[in-house]
Design a protein around this motif. Structure first.
Motif, short mmCIF file in Angstrom:
data_model
loop_
_atom_site.label_atom_id
_atom_site.label_comp_id
_atom_site.label_asym_id
_atom_site.label_seq_id
_atom_site.Cartn_x
_atom_site.Cartn_y
_atom_site.Cartn_z
N SER A 319 0.86 -1.18 0.00
CA SER A 319 0.00 0.00 0.00
C SER A 319 0.90 1.23 0.00
CB SER A 319 -0.90 0.01 1.24
OG SER A 319 -0.11 0.14 2.42
N ARG A 320 0.34 2.37 -0.35
CA ARG A 320 1.15 3.60 -0.32
C ARG A 320 1.62 3.90 1.10
NH1 ARG A 320 1.65 6.48 -4.89
NH2 ARG A 320 0.20 5.95 -6.58
N GLN A 323 4.51 1.54 1.79
CA GLN A 323 5.70 1.92 1.05
C GLN A 323 6.37 3.13 1.68
OE1 GLN A 323 6.57 2.30 -3.56
NE2 GLN A 323 5.52 4.11 -2.81
N ILE A 544 5.49 1.02 -6.04
CA ILE A 544 4.40 1.96 -6.35
C ILE A 544 4.96 3.26 -6.92
CG2 ILE A 544 2.47 3.31 -5.45
CD1 ILE A 544 1.97 1.14 -3.41
N TYR A 547 6.03 2.63 -10.42
CA TYR A 547 4.84 2.63 -11.27
C TYR A 547 4.36 4.06 -11.52
CZ TYR A 547 4.13 -2.45 -10.55
OH TYR A 547 4.25 -3.82 -10.52
N ASP A 548 4.39 4.89 -10.48
CA ASP A 548 3.96 6.29 -10.62
C ASP A 548 4.78 7.00 -11.69
OD1 ASP A 548 2.17 5.88 -8.56
OD2 ASP A 548 3.29 7.03 -7.07
N GLU A 567 -6.49 4.64 -2.09
CA GLU A 567 -5.18 4.90 -2.68
C GLU A 567 -4.07 4.72 -1.66
OE1 GLU A 567 -2.86 5.37 -5.79
OE2 GLU A 567 -5.00 5.79 -6.08
N CYS A 572 -1.58 -2.11 -3.87
CA CYS A 572 -1.48 -1.90 -5.31
C CYS A 572 -1.63 -3.26 -5.99
CB CYS A 572 -0.11 -1.28 -5.62
SG CYS A 572 0.33 -1.26 -7.35
#
Length: 588
Positions: A319-320, A323, A544, A547-548, A567, A572
């Motif tokens: 998850s953000r 991370q 993540i 990916y961003d 989010e 993710c």
């Protein structure tokens, strides 16, 4: 004379007859032939016409051996050499993709979407790469929702289940069929040499299964042979030569242990502590080995599938929020993480160590391995170790060790006797079979010497811009081969999408910026990651933000969830990137 019209008519009739015979000989009960027949309306009920009827016509002819000699599909028959119609939308530069696994297939799709004339070469008789065939009981170490093609649901497996290797292989084959990629794949075809020409293009020497060799010319090359290749197993020095000559048993690499009969009734010693070694130790015990010893040089951290037996690991680490907890400890991913991540790291580097120490105690308790030589607790940090020896495990090994079915030792083989191995500490381990679960090594010898020199492979790997592009070699890229994320199959698809847009001229990257980012990445990783041969490729828990970066570069939203809470707190998953490759066609 009729000017050759009779010959043309006879040729046409022969083709029609051959096609009819091919179709009529197909069997609706054959799981491979039935979809082709259905697509052509051959069924108990008439079905509507399909978008590309010529594809099924070619397939039917191929099954009768009547198409042009050329590429081999997964059925072992021939596919006519064919340039994708997508090439008409772009410049049609020729691209060779080395490998037809999950990275190579997505690269084919991405390149075709941007108008490249692409051919993927693979020496095996079917697509899939390592998923075609691997060690006994191999499978995915993450749940299905983390190992999906973004644009094709893994419907063969339930959400939350951990797919087997065979299930993944069937899914990959379905991906090829679903997106009609077969015409761009040359199976049973190995690439023996790749040399760059003065103009930056490439000469590629290929060898088919019948031994025939030919030279081809391509504008660009994509290496998509994966992180792990059974062609290049990494074996300890003692596995061959004089050291092993005293041993009367077998020494195999994990990739060679394919059937239960190879271990049944034998004294098996498995060397290593990664996923393949753990899997084979457990599988050998389940297959009726006389005894099983797992021999590890050092203790490493496993991650439990469920943290505290309650929370799936991905909800914490993928998850953000999770991370950013990792970033507090390690620092931001260069070129990818937002600027404010550095501010958080300046504080988090003092806050996070004691928090992760609690996590380590929890993990050690879950695996009932808090103390002793096999416990990593108080020996190495869990985050640092994950970036060298990542593995997500269930409790199979823990329970086998507790019951005495697997004897887990920390040590190293120093010499052999006829019936076993002598360890560095002077103890002996009896063995009929020694299995090296010691991973794979990279090999760049397929390239000409000048290219190898420019690649400048270091002891900790091949350093690339965005884990994809070598700054010193034009028209060459690596997809999946030099990138390790948690959701590999998704990451490789995004990487392929990014590369296709870069080569289509839709993303700007100059050599100076590329070199600067690579140097920054080197410095950051070498500060805290273990010095392993794969260090250059590792993104893992920082995926993540990687990916961003991909999303920003290709012009799509980095945030992929429906709301802010999801989010930040939900993991993710592959489905979050549904449609990314499809947008390549929309934005030609």
């Amino acid at each position: 004379s009729d000017g050759g019209k009779s010959t043309d008519i006879d040729c046409h009739r022969a083709k029609v007859g051959a096609f009819s015979n091919a179709v009529l000989s197909m069997d609706m009960n054959d799981p491979y032939q039935a979809p082709i027949m259905k697509l052509e309306g051959i069924n108990k009920q008439w079905m509507g016409p399909r978008v590309d009827p010529a594809g099924a016509v070619r397939t039917a002819l191929n099954r009768k051996g009547l198409a042009d000699a050329g590429r081999s599909n997964r059925f072992g028959t021939k596919i006519r050499a064919f340039s994708s119609s997508a090439a008409s939308f772009g410049g049609g530069e020729r691209v060779a993709v080395l490998g037809a696994g999950v990275s190579g297939l997505q690269t084919v799709r991405a390149m075709r979407a941007k108008g490249f004339d692409v051919t993927a070469y693979d020496p095996n008789p079917s697509v899939g790469g390592l998923w075609r065939q691997n060690y006994l009981s191999y499978g995915v170490q993450v749940p299905r929702q983390l190992y999906e093609f973004p644009d094709l649901d893994f419907s063969e497996v339930e959400v939350g289940a951990y797919p087997s290797g065979a299930e993944v292989q069937k899914y990959i084959e379905r991906y090829v069929d679903h997106f009609n990629l077969g015409d761009s794949i040359a199976l049973n075809t190995s690439v023996s040499k790749v040399s760059q020409n003065e103009d930056g293009s490439w000469s590629v020497k290929i060898k088919r299964s019948d031994g025939k060799e030919e030279d081809n010319h391509f504008d660009k090359i994509v290496v998509a042979t994966g992180l792990y290749s059974s062609k290049n197993p990494s074996l300890p020095a003692w596995a061959s030569g004089e050291t092993a000559s005293e041993f009367n048993g077998e020494i195999l690499h994990s990739s060679q242990v394919l059937k239960a009969e190879q271990v049944t009734g034998k004294k098996v010693v498995v060397v290593g502590n990664g996923k393949s070694a753990v899997d084979l130790a457990v599988a050998s015990s389940n297959a009726g080995a006389d005894s099983v010893t797992l021999l590890s040089r050092n203790a490493h951290w496993p991650t439990p599938r469920k943290i505290a037996d309650l929370i799936p690991f991905q909800h914490v680490f993928l998850s953000r929020l999770g991370q950013n907890l990792v970033i507090g400890l390690t620092g931001p991913l260069p070129g990818c993480s937002p600027a404010h991540s550095s501010v958080w790291h300046s504080i988090g580097q003092y806050i996070m160590p004691p928090i992760f120490k609690v996590v380590e105690l929890l993990f050690a308790a879950q695996f009932k391995n808090v103390t002793g030589p096999t416990s990593p607790f108080n020996k190495v940090g869990v985050v640092e170790d994950f970036y060298g020896y990542a593995q997500v495990l269930d409790y199979s090994l823990r329970d086998k060790v507790k019951s005495g079915e697997v004897d887990w030792k920390v040590g190293a083989i120093e010499s052999f006797e006829s019936d076993g191995a002598m360890l560095a500490d002077g103890n002996k381990v009896s063995a009929d079979l020694i299995v090296c679960g010691t991973g794979f090594q990279k090999d760049y010898s397929i390239f000409d010497s000048a290219t190898v020199e420019k690649l400048n492979v270091e002891s900790d790997g091949l350093w690339l811009f965005n884990h994809t592009i070598p700054s010193e070699v034009d028209n060459l890229a690596f997809v999946g081969s030099e990138l390790a994320v948690i959701s590999n199959i998704t990451g490789y698809g995004l990487q392929a999408a990014w590369l296709s847009k870069l080569w289509a001229g839709e993303i700007n990257a100059n050599k100076q910026d590329m070199e600067s980012e690579v140097n920054e990445m080197k410095e950051w990783k070498r500060k805290w990651m273990p010095n392993t041969p794969s260090r250059s490729s590792l993104v893992l828990l920082h995926q993540i933000h990687w990916y961003d970066r991909i999303m920003r570069d290709i012009g799509l939203k980095a945030s992929r969830k429906s709301n802010l809470l999801s989010e930040w707190f939900m993991p993710c998953e592959s489905k979050d990137y549904h449609g990314v490759l499809t947008t390549l066609e929309e934005k030609k």
